[in-house]
Design an enzyme around this catalytic site. Structure first.
Site, PDB file in Angstrom:
ATOM      1  N   LYS A 135       5.897  -1.263  13.584  1.00  0.00           N
ATOM      2  CA  LYS A 135       4.801  -1.859  12.799  1.00  0.00           C
ATOM      3  C   LYS A 135       5.306  -3.064  12.003  1.00  0.00           C
ATOM      4  O   LYS A 135       4.602  -4.053  11.831  1.00  0.00           O
ATOM      5  CB  LYS A 135       4.217  -0.836  11.823  1.00  0.00           C
ATOM      6  CG  LYS A 135       3.398   0.252  12.488  1.00  0.00           C
ATOM      7  CD  LYS A 135       2.757   1.132  11.413  1.00  0.00           C
ATOM      8  CE  LYS A 135       2.135   2.365  12.019  1.00  0.00           C
ATOM      9  NZ  LYS A 135       1.721   3.344  11.021  1.00  0.00           N
ATOM     10  N   ASP A 191      12.910   3.687   4.401  1.00  0.00           N
ATOM     11  CA  ASP A 191      12.000   4.798   4.091  1.00  0.00           C
ATOM     12  C   ASP A 191      12.259   5.223   2.649  1.00  0.00           C
ATOM     13  O   ASP A 191      13.323   5.771   2.337  1.00  0.00           O
ATOM     14  CB  ASP A 191      12.257   5.961   5.059  1.00  0.00           C
ATOM     15  CG  ASP A 191      11.299   7.119   4.807  1.00  0.00           C
ATOM     16  OD1 ASP A 191      10.554   7.082   3.794  1.00  0.00           O
ATOM     17  OD2 ASP A 191      11.301   8.061   5.616  1.00  0.00           O
ATOM     18  N   ASN A 220       5.683  -2.488  -3.731  1.00  0.00           N
ATOM     19  CA  ASN A 220       4.257  -2.337  -3.397  1.00  0.00           C
ATOM     20  C   ASN A 220       3.934  -1.024  -2.676  1.00  0.00           C
ATOM     21  O   ASN A 220       2.824  -0.521  -2.790  1.00  0.00           O
ATOM     22  CB  ASN A 220       3.847  -3.536  -2.524  1.00  0.00           C
ATOM     23  CG  ASN A 220       2.544  -3.315  -1.802  1.00  0.00           C
ATOM     24  OD1 ASN A 220       1.468  -3.511  -2.353  1.00  0.00           O
ATOM     25  ND2 ASN A 220       2.633  -2.876  -0.535  1.00  0.00           N
ATOM     26  N   SER A 278       1.356  -0.522  -9.780  1.00  0.00           N
ATOM     27  CA  SER A 278       0.934   0.737 -10.380  1.00  0.00           C
ATOM     28  C   SER A 278      -0.527   0.947  -9.999  1.00  0.00           C
ATOM     29  O   SER A 278      -0.955   0.544  -8.913  1.00  0.00           O
ATOM     30  CB  SER A 278       1.143   0.682 -11.894  1.00  0.00           C
ATOM     31  OG  SER A 278       0.619   1.832 -12.515  1.00  0.00           O
ATOM     32  N   TYR A 317      -0.299  11.827  -8.529  1.00  0.00           N
ATOM     33  CA  TYR A 317      -0.417  10.376  -8.282  1.00  0.00           C
ATOM     34  C   TYR A 317      -0.333   9.648  -9.625  1.00  0.00           C
ATOM     35  O   TYR A 317       0.395   8.664  -9.765  1.00  0.00           O
ATOM     36  CB  TYR A 317      -1.743  10.062  -7.581  1.00  0.00           C
ATOM     37  CG  TYR A 317      -1.933   8.589  -7.251  1.00  0.00           C
ATOM     38  CD1 TYR A 317      -1.088   7.931  -6.358  1.00  0.00           C
ATOM     39  CD2 TYR A 317      -2.964   7.842  -7.838  1.00  0.00           C
ATOM     40  CE1 TYR A 317      -1.261   6.580  -6.053  1.00  0.00           C
ATOM     41  CE2 TYR A 317      -3.148   6.494  -7.529  1.00  0.00           C
ATOM     42  CZ  TYR A 317      -2.292   5.869  -6.639  1.00  0.00           C
ATOM     43  OH  TYR A 317      -2.466   4.533  -6.349  1.00  0.00           O
ATOM     44  N   LYS A 344       2.334   6.744 -10.915  1.00  0.00           N
ATOM     45  CA  LYS A 344       1.888   5.378 -11.240  1.00  0.00           C
ATOM     46  C   LYS A 344       2.206   5.040 -12.702  1.00  0.00           C
ATOM     47  O   LYS A 344       2.454   3.882 -13.027  1.00  0.00           O
ATOM     48  CB  LYS A 344       0.398   5.239 -10.929  1.00  0.00           C
ATOM     49  CG  LYS A 344       0.098   5.320  -9.428  1.00  0.00           C
ATOM     50  CD  LYS A 344       0.514   4.039  -8.714  1.00  0.00           C
ATOM     51  CE  LYS A 344       1.359   4.230  -7.502  1.00  0.00           C
ATOM     52  NZ  LYS A 344       1.754   2.967  -6.857  1.00  0.00           N
TER      53      LYS A 344
END
Ligand SMILES: NC(=O)c1ccc[n+]([C@@H]2O[C@H](COP(=O)([O-])OP(=O)(O)OC[C@H]3O[C@@H](n4cnc5c(N)ncnc54)[C@H](OP(=O)(O)O)[C@@H]3O)[C@@H](O)[C@H]2O)c1
Length: 320
Positions: free
Chosen positions: A57, A79, A106, A155, A182, A186
């Site tokens: 990819k 990774d 990112n 974030s 999550y 963040k």
């Protein structure tokens, strides 16, 4: 002050920028916001180092972005859910590249069922924070060779969901809750920018965190219909609270704009350790669900404690 805002696109942010001679390293670069950020910055002359975990990819995206922009592009497999892979990638980067001017952390994963990285960390804390903590610190010799270097952490407004639980970051003592997990990952992205700024500002390196907006990307791959309904309800309620129209979703080019702004804005020169949204620096706000940054995410003591915990978990110390 710029007139940029919610609807501004990455190309609009960069319209007056010349990025030739700047090397931009982006994780999670073959899809969504990372890919659009790469395309927009490549179109302005930046040398791109695209990083991702899937080599096929990665090279397909590199070929397409090179064709669209004519940019010079290198790729690096990494990774973030494997400390071994991060260490190998950083070593390879140091052998292949002379410097990094802008490092954009990112890549991310959102709200998966309970899972663990190769090293046994909860997937989101391990990937979103610890993988980037190790990669960023190992790449620092290249960042130190950059010119007016910036580190940019993606974030999310999802940091409102939870602070970092420094006593149980990997959900070993409490029930797993995917949105809180999550949220803590963040929040960690913001606290890491605060920690980097404290340690590196006097070397001219500045670190930032940002919320890109709500954008339909592959990030939603783990969301159920129930999750989607809950999120839409949250957006509606927060609009009611603020008395404004629901802000809705951004397009991908709009979603990459705040990253490009934080990476290049002259008004941010010499000041970091902050959190941006919609191409401006966000206010501290401990109540609003429609914007702002929570004070716990900018707390210098929490940033230091997270730094120490992260060093312990990755098994390596980083002193500057
Ligand atoms: N989209 C939004 O509404 C939104 C809102 C707030 C914040 N954000 C943040 O924006 C960032 C970019 O997200 P996006 O919306 O562009 O989502 P995306 O299209 O899913 O992109 C995320 C990227 O991260 C990569 N990634 C995931 N796990 C990885 C790992 N273990 N190692 C290396 N790379 C890995 C993904 O690669 P694979 O495809 O191989 O998994 C993908 O390339 C994330 O940090 C996200 O938290 C997004």
């Amino acid at each position: 002050m710029s007139n940029f805002g919610f609807e501004t696109t990455a190309d609009e942010v960069l319209a007056d920028q010349d990025l030739s001679g700047r090397t931009v390293f982006i994780t999670g670069a073959y899809s969504g916001l990372g890919r659009e950020t790469a395309r927009a910055m490549g179109a302005k002359g930046a040398h791109l180092i695209l990083s991702g975990r899937d080599a096929t990819k990665l090279s397909a995206a590199a070929d397409e972005i090179a064709e669209q922009t004519g940019a010079r592009i290198d790729t690096l497999v990494c990774d973030l859910a494997s400390l071994d892979s991060v260490r190998k990638a950083a070593k390879e980067a140091k052998a292949r590249f002379p410097k990094i001017d802008v490092l954009i952390a990112n890549a991310g994963v959102m709200a998966p069922p309970l899972g663990h990285t190769e090293d046994g960390f909860e997937t989101q804390f391990g990937t979103n924070h610890l993988g980037h903590f190790l990669l960023t610190n190992l790449l620092m010799p290249l960042v130190e060779k950059g010119e007016r270097p910036r580190i940019v952490n993606l974030s999310s407004r999802g940091h409102h969901f939870a602070p970092v639980d420094l006593d149980d970051p990997n959900y070993e003592k409490r029930d797993y809750e995917k949105w809180a997990a999550y949220g803590q990952s963040k929040t960690a992205n913001i606290l890491f920018a605060v920690g980097l700024e404290k340690r590196l500002a006097d070397k001219g390196i500045h670190a930032y965190a940002l919320h890109p907006g709500g954008i339909m990307t592959n990030l939603g791959r783990h969301m159920t219909e129930e999750d989607m309904a809950w999120m839409m309800d949250r957006i509606r309620k927060s609009a009611e609270e603020s008395g404004e129209e629901p802000s809705g979703f951004k397009t991908v080019p709009q979603g990459a704009a705040t990253t490009c702004w934080v990476a290049t804005a002259e008004e941010l020169e010499g000041r970091g350790g902050l959190y941006a949204e919609d191409c401006h620096v966000a206010e501290v706000d401990d109540a609003s669900t429609s914007g702002g940054v929570r004070s716990y995410a900018l707390d210098p003591d929490a940033a230091d404690r997270l730094w120490a915990l992260s060093e312990k978990l990755v098994g390596e110390r980083f002193a500057y």
